[in-house]
Design a protein around this motif. Structure first.
Motif, mmCIF file in Angstrom:
data_model
loop_
_atom_site.group_PDB
_atom_site.id
_atom_site.type_symbol
_atom_site.label_atom_id
_atom_site.label_comp_id
_atom_site.label_asym_id
_atom_site.label_seq_id
_atom_site.Cartn_x
_atom_site.Cartn_y
_atom_site.Cartn_z
ATOM 1 N N VAL A 181 0.787 -1.223 0.000
ATOM 2 C CA VAL A 181 0.000 0.000 0.000
ATOM 3 C C VAL A 181 0.826 1.283 0.000
ATOM 4 O O VAL A 181 0.330 2.336 -0.418
ATOM 5 N N ASN A 182 2.075 1.248 0.445
ATOM 6 C CA ASN A 182 2.900 2.460 0.455
ATOM 7 C C ASN A 182 3.760 2.617 -0.794
ATOM 8 O O ASN A 182 4.437 3.641 -0.950
ATOM 9 N N GLU A 183 3.746 1.618 -1.669
ATOM 10 C CA GLU A 183 4.719 1.616 -2.758
ATOM 11 C C GLU A 183 4.443 2.682 -3.815
ATOM 12 O O GLU A 183 5.379 3.159 -4.467
ATOM 13 N N THR A 221 6.604 -2.805 -7.431
ATOM 14 C CA THR A 221 6.940 -1.410 -7.124
ATOM 15 C C THR A 221 7.114 -0.586 -8.396
ATOM 16 O O THR A 221 7.028 0.649 -8.346
ATOM 17 N N GLY A 222 7.359 -1.260 -9.524
ATOM 18 C CA GLY A 222 7.383 -0.560 -10.801
ATOM 19 C C GLY A 222 6.009 -0.413 -11.416
ATOM 20 O O GLY A 222 5.630 0.664 -11.884
ATOM 21 N N TRP A 223 5.240 -1.495 -11.412
ATOM 22 C CA TRP A 223 3.879 -1.437 -11.952
ATOM 23 C C TRP A 223 3.078 -0.300 -11.309
ATOM 24 O O TRP A 223 2.340 0.422 -11.992
ATOM 25 N N VAL A 224 3.221 -0.146 -10.001
ATOM 26 C CA VAL A 224 2.318 0.749 -9.279
ATOM 27 C C VAL A 224 2.626 2.229 -9.495
ATOM 28 O O VAL A 224 1.832 3.090 -9.127
ATOM 29 N N ILE A 225 3.760 2.540 -10.141
ATOM 30 C CA ILE A 225 4.037 3.936 -10.493
ATOM 31 C C ILE A 225 4.116 4.133 -12.006
ATOM 32 O O ILE A 225 4.468 5.209 -12.482
ATOM 33 N N ALA A 226 3.775 3.097 -12.763
ATOM 34 C CA ALA A 226 4.008 3.130 -14.203
ATOM 35 C C ALA A 226 3.182 4.182 -14.940
ATOM 36 O O ALA A 226 3.517 4.544 -16.071
ATOM 37 N N TRP A 235 -5.748 -2.506 -4.938
ATOM 38 C CA TRP A 235 -5.831 -3.541 -5.958
ATOM 39 C C TRP A 235 -6.614 -3.080 -7.182
ATOM 40 O O TRP A 235 -6.297 -3.471 -8.310
ATOM 41 N N GLN A 236 -7.616 -2.259 -6.999
ATOM 42 C CA GLN A 236 -8.331 -1.706 -8.147
ATOM 43 C C GLN A 236 -7.429 -0.735 -8.910
ATOM 44 O O GLN A 236 -7.389 -0.731 -10.145
ATOM 45 N N LEU A 237 -6.706 0.094 -8.174
ATOM 46 C CA LEU A 237 -5.761 1.017 -8.799
ATOM 47 C C LEU A 237 -4.759 0.268 -9.656
ATOM 48 O O LEU A 237 -4.479 0.641 -10.801
ATOM 49 N N LEU A 238 -4.215 -0.844 -9.118
ATOM 50 C CA LEU A 238 -3.216 -1.614 -9.845
ATOM 51 C C LEU A 238 -3.790 -2.159 -11.149
ATOM 52 O O LEU A 238 -3.108 -2.161 -12.190
ATOM 53 N N LYS A 239 -5.036 -2.634 -11.127
ATOM 54 C CA LYS A 239 -5.663 -3.151 -12.346
ATOM 55 C C LYS A 239 -5.821 -2.073 -13.415
ATOM 56 O O LYS A 239 -5.793 -2.359 -14.613
ATOM 57 N N GLU A 240 -6.004 -0.839 -12.999
ATOM 58 C CA GLU A 240 -6.273 0.250 -13.939
ATOM 59 C C GLU A 240 -5.018 0.833 -14.565
ATOM 60 O O GLU A 240 -5.081 1.507 -15.592
#
Length: 564
Positions: free
Chosen positions: A107-109, A140-145, A238-243
């Protein structure tokens, strides 16, 4: 092999891979610099900088890791890249190692990663930046891509995806060897409990406090939200990551293995990728496990090319140093053929299929028949499923801790257990190439109000040795799809259960036979079903169930192979 010996071996193999690179180490480097980089909330994260001597700007690689015990690996990457003219920066995630703050997975990544990459882009010694990560480091890369500064030109992400539900569940059953083991290793406090005792503990929702020594709310969230539609998977992190994939603009390399537990999730990320990114991105899937180790015991691997160090360096050198954008493509390694194939796209074209029908009425050598035509008459095969005596996982694609069970492995002979039904085909008259998702449709009944049915598809080679191709599992509660909500089942009713496997590319030569095993457990790849209805992790007891499999007539249980 002890932990220290394993690390020595890993570092030696890495050094060999770097030594094989065409780009030789020609730069003199600075002493590594460690800083405590402040995050927006004031928490400071340990950040290590490797770079060549000189003012720069240098092409720069960024990694972020929650595994401080892998510091030697990160340092070696930094040394090798900086000697080849790159700056290399790695940061230890919040609450791990020397980094301040409280550890809470995932959650902090986004906030921390954004602060880190923005800081890096502001440094006058950085040129074009590439992000590199495997497994959690890829997360950690996906979540800021989708929120990258302009200096970031590409991401190289392997063995992770953007659909966490797929990584966690298959039709109501939790991928326990992956996520229970990961929770025990990354609890934020030492966990000394026995692994097998932890996996089997009931109710599983209380294992953290009862055996591990502390409450893990995030683990409880994972094991109690079994529906794809549950709010937990469809809001927040998790929804954010999917989007995110649909918003990515830079080229991305997505690396996967046919026997990596993140394959299903990673393929969803590729499907969702924005066209602007996809036209210069690469999806590459090889025959290896989560650790890039070859794991197809019965197949040649002379052309596997599983050096991720070489692949990553070539990718970064091309984009960051030569300012070239790759041609987008999908590359798949075909098992048995020992060759790489270039596909037009993913999902693969699965319009052409070959069907094999199960026939329980024809028995030979401890196995029933798998044929090209469905029998006219209905037949039934039965067995008893006892959750206290599950079928051990041996040959699997979604495992992590039990490494010796991962991959395509030699299988026991037909009849090795009373609770496993085997169906075997005649020798193939001609070669058969499988590419895509294998599906098995079963007509089943049970004395329980919910239970599981598991499959394992194998190739029997001419010498009689069987090797698994794919496994799969479903429950009566999710018998039509793992994406649906839980269904009611009336004990004794014959219903159709669909089991979809993850994609695979496999060449079957003429003369090989197919074998399909049917049972009700695959442990610890999946949690053991209690034979009671409801959320698996809340079940405190088990019961035996009498399982029935119907074939032929109005109940044509069948295997559906996507072929090309």
């Amino acid at each position: 092999m002890g932990k220290n010996n394993r690390m020595v071996k890993v570092l030696a193999e890495m050094k060999q891979d770097y030594a094989r690179l065409e780009t030789a180490p020609t730069h003199t480097v600075c002493q590594p610099e460690t800083i405590m980089l402040p995050m927006p909330d004031g928490c400071r994260l340990c950040t290590v900088i490797h770079r060549p001597i000189g003012p720069g700007p240098f092409p720069t690689i960024l990694m972020r890791s929650c595994y401080p015990d892998q510091g030697a690996i990160l340092r070696l990457h930094g040394e090798e890249y900086s000697r080849r003219g790159f700056a290399f920066v790695y940061q230890i995630c919040r609450g791990t190692g020397r980094s301040e703050g409280e550890w809470q997975p995932n959650v902090n990544e986004r906030a921390d990663g954004k602060a880190c990459v923005d800081w890096l882009a502001e440094q006058n010694w950085t040129g074009s930046i590439g992000f590199w990560g495997n497994s959690y480091l890829a997360l950690t890369g996906w979540v800021i891509a989708d929120i990258l500064p302009d200096k970031v030109k590409t991401l190289y992400l392997t063995h992770y995806g953007t659909d966490r539900f797929i990584s966690a569940y298959q039709c109501g059953l939790f991928r326990q060897d992956v996520l229970t083991s990961w929770a025990m290793s990354n609890a934020g406090f030492p966990v000394s409990a026995d692994y097998q005792a932890s996996l089997r503990y009931r109710p599983q929702v209380e294992v953290d406090e009862d055996l591990w020594g502390g409450r893990l709310s995030w683990y409880r969230d994972w094991i109690t939200n079994t529906n794809r539609q549950d709010i937990y998977w469809n809001e927040g992190f998790w929804q954010l990551l999917k989007e995110i994939p649909a918003k990515i603009k830079v080229p991305i390399y997505i690396g996967e293995g046919w026997y990596d537990h993140h394959l299903g999730s990673a393929l969803e990320g590729w499907k969702a990728l924005a066209e602007e990114s996809k036209k210069h991105s690469v999806l590459r899937i090889g025959a290896w496990n989560h650790f890039f180790q070859p794991c197809t015991a019965g197949a040649p691997t002379n052309h596997l090319d599983n050096s991720d160090i070489r692949q990553a360096f070539t990718w970064f050198e091309r984009i960051l140093c030569q300012d070239q954008k790759p041609e987008g493509c999908v590359l798949t390694y075909q098992i048995n053929a020992d060759r790489w194939l270039k596909q037009d796209s993913y999902p693969f074209n699965e319009t052409k299929t070959t069907l094999f029908y199960l026939d329980a009425s024809r028995i030979r050598a401890n196995a029933a028949t798998l044929g090209l035509e469905s029998a006219e008459q209905t037949a039934v095969a039965t067995y008893t499923f006892d959750p206290e005596n599950p079928v051990p996982s041996h040959g699997a694609e979604a495992m992590l801790a039990t490494t010796q069970a991962i991959g395509s492995l030699p299988q026991p002979a037909c009849g090795y257990r009373d609770d496993v039904l085997s169906f075997v085909s005649d020798p193939l008259a001609r070669p058969l190439s499988i590419l895509g998702k294998i599906r098995v449709v079963l007509h089943v009944a049970s004395t329980a109000d919910d239970t599981a049915f598991a499959i394992k598809l194998m190739e029997i080679k001419k010498d009689g040795t069987a090797y698994n191709i794919r496994t799969g599992i479903t429950t009566l509660a999710y018998r039509q799809s793992g994406n649906q909500n839980r269904q009611h089942y009336e004990p004794g009713t014959i219903v159709e259960a669909i089991i979809d496997c993850w994609d695979i590319s496999w060449q079957l030569p003429a003369g090989s036979r197919l074998r399909l095993d049917i049972t009700s457990s695959d442990f610890p790849q999946y949690a053991i079903h209690s034979n009671f209805a409801g959320i698996w992790s809340r079940q405190a007891k088990t019961q035996t169930a009498r399982q029935s499999l119907y074939t032929g007539g109005d109940t044509p249980s069948r295997l559906i192979l996507p072929v090309n």
